[in-house]
Scaffold this motif. Structure first.
Motif, PDB file in Angstrom:
ATOM      1  N   HIS A   1    -101.445 -81.309  38.829  1.00  0.00           N
ATOM      2  CA  HIS A   1    -101.413 -82.031  37.552  1.00  0.00           C
ATOM      3  C   HIS A   1     -99.982 -82.494  37.344  1.00  0.00           C
TER       4      HIS A   1
ATOM      5  N   LYS B   1    -105.844 -74.078  31.861  1.00  0.00           N
ATOM      6  CA  LYS B   1    -107.098 -73.335  31.998  1.00  0.00           C
ATOM      7  C   LYS B   1    -108.030 -73.943  33.035  1.00  0.00           C
ATOM      8  N   ILE B   2    -107.653 -75.102  33.594  1.00  0.00           N
ATOM      9  CA  ILE B   2    -108.547 -75.841  34.479  1.00  0.00           C
ATOM     10  C   ILE B   2    -108.349 -75.384  35.925  1.00  0.00           C
TER      11      ILE B   2
ATOM     12  N   GLU C   1    -114.963 -75.406  32.818  1.00  0.00           N
ATOM     13  CA  GLU C   1    -114.294 -76.698  32.991  1.00  0.00           C
ATOM     14  C   GLU C   1    -113.345 -76.568  34.167  1.00  0.00           C
ATOM     15  N   ALA C   2    -113.621 -77.281  35.220  1.00  0.00           N
ATOM     16  CA  ALA C   2    -112.823 -77.196  36.443  1.00  0.00           C
ATOM     17  C   ALA C   2    -112.796 -78.546  37.128  1.00  0.00           C
ATOM     18  N   LEU C   3    -111.781 -78.744  37.960  1.00  0.00           N
ATOM     19  CA  LEU C   3    -111.786 -79.903  38.847  1.00  0.00           C
ATOM     20  C   LEU C   3    -112.905 -79.708  39.859  1.00  0.00           C
TER      21      LEU C   3
ATOM     22  N   ARG D   1    -116.014 -84.027  29.494  1.00  0.00           N
ATOM     23  CA  ARG D   1    -115.135 -83.065  30.163  1.00  0.00           C
ATOM     24  C   ARG D   1    -115.673 -82.717  31.552  1.00  0.00           C
TER      25      ARG D   1
ATOM     26  N   ASP E   1    -104.743 -84.548  28.878  1.00  0.00           N
ATOM     27  CA  ASP E   1    -105.454 -83.307  29.141  1.00  0.00           C
ATOM     28  C   ASP E   1    -105.759 -82.471  27.899  1.00  0.00           C
TER      29      ASP E   1
ATOM     30  N   GLU F   1    -104.713 -78.058  30.312  1.00  0.00           N
ATOM     31  CA  GLU F   1    -104.724 -78.111  31.767  1.00  0.00           C
ATOM     32  C   GLU F   1    -104.509 -76.746  32.422  1.00  0.00           C
TER      33      GLU F   1
ATOM     34  N   ARG G   1    -114.506 -83.424  35.402  1.00  0.00           N
ATOM     35  CA  ARG G   1    -113.359 -83.864  36.187  1.00  0.00           C
ATOM     36  C   ARG G   1    -113.737 -83.834  37.663  1.00  0.00           C
TER      37      ARG G   1
ATOM     38  N   ARG H   1    -103.031 -74.016  39.443  1.00  0.00           N
ATOM     39  CA  ARG H   1    -104.377 -73.845  38.899  1.00  0.00           C
ATOM     40  C   ARG H   1    -104.711 -72.351  38.827  1.00  0.00           C
TER      41      ARG H   1
END
Length: 500
Positions: free
Chosen positions: A382, A413-414, A261-263, A347, A407, A411, A349, A446
């Motif tokens: 964020h 962990k993202i 799970e990442a931006l 999920r 979130d 967040e 992003r 991040r």
């Protein structure tokens, strides 16, 4: 209903009218929609040519001129549905998909009313209704996937008014140019783009998704504000002692296929969506074809300024593809198995950040470096829980209300999945750009950067944000003055060798 500020900001851009405090279709158009929803036996619309003629009729019911549409749009609809796809596919579209889409449009007024009713309390009092999210206006719009499907059906049938959109720095939202370019250029990529859209409609007509998608305009304040993160100056970056985050290098694969799970960075145009609804087919446009729900944001998100980014959470991926640019090709259905969060968003992003186009030597000047690192920082930050670390004073930290936070408390962990942002046709230096992204990702707190391309072995001697920033400034000064022609990685290796 008509007294709502959020609705009032959108009314001129919608094909609906307010009547007795309710949203409705104009009566003549509602009758057209009823007829079309009954299928080709009633509507007599069983071909692309007939559909194009009916689109003209529907637009007249809205007092919209056919001359406002792109030239050859009608020929594009006819070409695709009558020649480019098989007779069986065309029959399925006009017999099943199109009637379902018109049925969805009949529900649009009631869906929007329900949307605005829920927008008052859906996010603990935070405004989330559909509205024009203008420049420097940080905020979130939360839309159901069903409402997005109806919005895209309006776009497909070219029912949105075009009035004043350009004056507000909004892109066109109707699909007329998409079909016009299909006719005038007849590239495979353009046909594949239309196939992606038609496939999306086929899927949602089989089963309407029940989730939600959020669109957030992220703004880092240009002036000092004790309650928000301020736009950093060069000194902020130079003095930062924030550790550089970990880096994962991927020599194969693409950003959207990353497993965690990442931006996921979308290499955006300053106008959200870029050339999606025209002839473009690069990273941004391909992402919008895979996740067509992103297109809905083009309705209400004007051009981004240097201190703005757009983050979208929950857009479902419906299609597979191969190729890039002129070789782009639709390759089938995709079932998105991403989990849902507590707001019923997938999920996934996506963060849209626009790089300087064709920067030339300016990218090596101090203002060019600062513009790009701050643009990336705006996208990756964020703001709900972030406090500017290291060199920042407490007053610079973000004290944004917990009500903004969507979130699920995960967040930290993202990380960020990215690649050669601002390079390719934009003309940026890929080695400089990835370093600027690394700085921004690390400073925003991040935990990692997943980078899809070449290796970063030369960076093993750099550990802190400020240290890397200083090296970048030193290199860029030499590059701008033409004292070096080396790429950043080669220059950095030479620099360290000279000091050992």
């Amino acid at each position: 209903m008509e007294k709502r500020e959020d609705l009032r900001s959108m009314l001129q851009y919608l094909p609906l009218v307010v009547q007795s405090s309710s949203l409705v279709w104009p009566p003549s158009l509602e009758q057209e929609l009823q007829t079309m929803s009954a299928g080709p036996s009633e509507s007599m619309v069983n071909s692309g040519e007939a559909l194009a003629l009916r689109i003209t009729v529907m637009r007249k019911s809205l007092s919209l001129s056919a001359s406002d549409l792109a030239p050859y749009a009608s020929q594009g609809y006819a070409l695709f549905f009558d020649e480019k796809i098989s007779r069986e596919e065309s029959a399925k579209f006009f017999g099943v998909v199109a009637p379902a889409l018109f049925g969805l449009l009949l529900k649009l007024p009631s869906m929007l009313e329900m949307h605005y009713q829920k927008a008052d309390y859906g996010l603990d009092g935070v405004m989330s209704g559909l509205r024009l999210l203008g420049p420097q206006e940080a905020g979130i719009v939360l839309l159901s996937q069903e409402l997005i499907a109806a919005i895209l059906a309006c776009s497909f049938f070219c029912l949105f008014p075009e009035v004043d959109r350009r004056l507000k720095n909004l892109q066109g939202i109707n699909f007329d140019e998409l079909f016009s370019f299909l006719y005038t250029r007849q590239y495979m990529k353009q046909e594949s783009k239309v196939r992606c859209i038609v496939h999306y409609f086929e899927r949602i007509c089989q089963c309407i998704p029940k989730g939600f998608v959020s669109f957030e305009r992220k703004v880092v304040q240009l002036g000092h504000n004790p309650h928000y993160v301020s736009y950093p100056e060069a000194d902020y970056w130079a003095k930062s002692i924030t550790p550089l985050c970990s880096v994962e290098v991927h020599t194969t694969g693409v950003i959207e296929d990353q497993l965690g799970e990442a931006l996921e960075v979308e290499f955006a145009d300053e106008y959200f969506g870029g050339l999606t609804l025209r002839h473009g087919c690069l990273q941004e446009e391909i992402r919008f074809m895979m996740n067509p729900e992103l297109i809905a944001g083009m309705l209400f998100l004007p051009r981004m300024d240097k201190n703005e980014a757009i983050e979208i959470v929950g857009a479902e991926r419906f299609t597979l593809y191969t190729g890039f640019g002129s070789s782009f090709e639709f390759s089938g259905d995709n079932v998105d198995n991403k989990e849902l969060d507590s707001y019923m968003r997938r999920r996934t992003r996506v963060v849209a950040i626009d790089a300087m186009p064709r920067p030339g030597r300016r990218q090596y000047k101090a203002d060019g470096l600062l513009r790009e690192v701050n643009k990336a920082f705006t996208g990756y930050l964020h703001q709900c829980k972030h406090h500017l670390p290291s060199s920042a004073s407490p007053s610079q930290g973000s004290e944004c209300s917990e009500r903004w936070c969507m979130d699920d408390h995960g967040e930290k962990k993202i990380g960020v999945a990215t690649g050669n942002w601002g390079c390719g046709v934009f003309g940026g230096d890929p080695e400089v750009k990835i370093m600027l992204q690394w700085l921004a990702i690390s400073q925003s707190g991040r935990p990692f950067m997943s980078y899809y391309t070449f290796g970063l072995q030369a960076l093993q001697n750099v550990n802190q944000v400020g240290e890397l920033w200083s090296k970048l400034v030193e290199y860029s000064t030499e590059r701008f003055s033409r004292r070096t022609k080396l790429g950043f990685f080669s220059w950095l290796t030479t620099s360290f060798s000279a000091t050992n």
